[in-house]
Design a protein around this motif. Sequence first.
Motif, PDB file in Angstrom:
ATOM      1  N   ALA A  96       0.751  -1.340   0.066  1.00 39.35           N
ATOM      2  CA  ALA A  96       0.014   0.172  -0.089  1.00 39.35           C
ATOM      3  C   ALA A  96       0.887   1.376   0.159  1.00 39.35           C
ATOM      4  O   ALA A  96       0.391   2.124  -0.088  1.00 39.35           O
ATOM      5  CB  ALA A  96      -0.936   0.223   1.128  1.00 39.35           C
ATOM      6  N   GLY A  97       2.039   0.996   0.137  1.00 44.22           N
ATOM      7  CA  GLY A  97       3.003   2.222  -0.048  1.00 44.22           C
ATOM      8  C   GLY A  97       3.103   2.845   1.373  1.00 44.22           C
ATOM      9  O   GLY A  97       3.433   4.226   1.363  1.00 44.22           O
ATOM     10  N   ARG A  98       2.736   2.337   2.619  1.00 42.88           N
ATOM     11  CA  ARG A  98       2.810   2.996   3.827  1.00 42.88           C
ATOM     12  C   ARG A  98       4.337   3.051   4.202  1.00 42.88           C
ATOM     13  O   ARG A  98       5.133   2.333   3.533  1.00 42.88           O
ATOM     14  CB  ARG A  98       2.052   2.200   4.803  1.00 42.88           C
ATOM     15  N   PRO A  99       4.588   4.049   4.774  1.00 42.90           N
ATOM     16  CA  PRO A  99       6.110   4.217   5.292  1.00 42.90           C
ATOM     17  C   PRO A  99       6.988   3.057   6.027  1.00 42.90           C
ATOM     18  O   PRO A  99       6.091   2.379   6.900  1.00 42.90           O
ATOM     19  CB  PRO A  99       6.090   5.288   6.146  1.00 42.90           C
ATOM     20  N   MET A 100       7.984   2.896   5.637  1.00 39.82           N
ATOM     21  CA  MET A 100       9.051   1.783   6.036  1.00 39.82           C
ATOM     22  C   MET A 100      10.256   2.317   6.493  1.00 39.82           C
ATOM     23  O   MET A 100      10.421   3.190   5.758  1.00 39.82           O
ATOM     24  CB  MET A 100       8.865   0.834   5.575  1.00 39.82           C
ATOM     25  N   VAL A 101      10.957   1.819   7.546  1.00 41.31           N
ATOM     26  CA  VAL A 101      12.263   1.934   7.852  1.00 41.31           C
ATOM     27  C   VAL A 101      12.860   0.693   8.108  1.00 41.31           C
ATOM     28  O   VAL A 101      12.469  -0.281   8.329  1.00 41.31           O
ATOM     29  CB  VAL A 101      12.487   3.069   8.956  1.00 41.31           C
ATOM     30  N   ALA A 102      14.110   0.610   7.874  1.00 41.58           N
ATOM     31  CA  ALA A 102      14.850  -0.766   8.288  1.00 41.58           C
ATOM     32  C   ALA A 102      16.185  -0.237   9.336  1.00 41.58           C
ATOM     33  O   ALA A 102      16.510   0.819   9.225  1.00 41.58           O
ATOM     34  CB  ALA A 102      15.655  -0.965   6.992  1.00 41.58           C
ATOM     35  N   GLU A 103      16.477  -1.340  10.018  1.00 39.35           N
ATOM     36  CA  GLU A 103      17.485  -1.176  10.857  1.00 39.35           C
ATOM     37  C   GLU A 103      18.635  -1.630  10.536  1.00 39.35           C
ATOM     38  O   GLU A 103      19.726  -1.439  10.873  1.00 39.35           O
ATOM     39  CB  GLU A 103      16.899  -2.044  12.157  1.00 39.35           C
ATOM     40  N   SER A 104      18.546  -2.484   9.388  1.00 34.98           N
ATOM     41  CA  SER A 104      19.879  -2.931   8.725  1.00 34.98           C
ATOM     42  C   SER A 104      19.780  -3.147   7.328  1.00 34.98           C
ATOM     43  O   SER A 104      18.841  -3.325   6.688  1.00 34.98           O
ATOM     44  CB  SER A 104      20.477  -4.219   9.503  1.00 34.98           C
TER      45      SER A 104
END
Length: 111
Positions: A96-104
Amino acid sequence: MFFGEDVPSAKVADVPQDAYLLDVREQDEWDAGHAPAAVHIPMGQLGDRAGEIPQDREVYVICRSGVRSAQVTVALNNAGWTARNVDGGMQEWAGAGRPMVAESGPGPYVA
């Protein structure tokens, strides 16, 4: 595993920006990609960490596809919380294109 219509749920688009979003996936899944404001408590740690989950607001529970989060939603509701399973989990969230972040790694992506 099928839970029927007894599990309160919400579509990804209906999860409010300021929702308490509980991510119950494993550490490697979380590290690969998660919602920026999500709270991470892996499903296996819920027994020890349930006190960290607020009981004065609705809890939206998410995992990779919606199966683990459905189990957690049922358990939380049975224990006095008001919880909703996020339909389709992080797969749907990413789609759905909702925001995401990654830790690595190269993320964010859904592991």
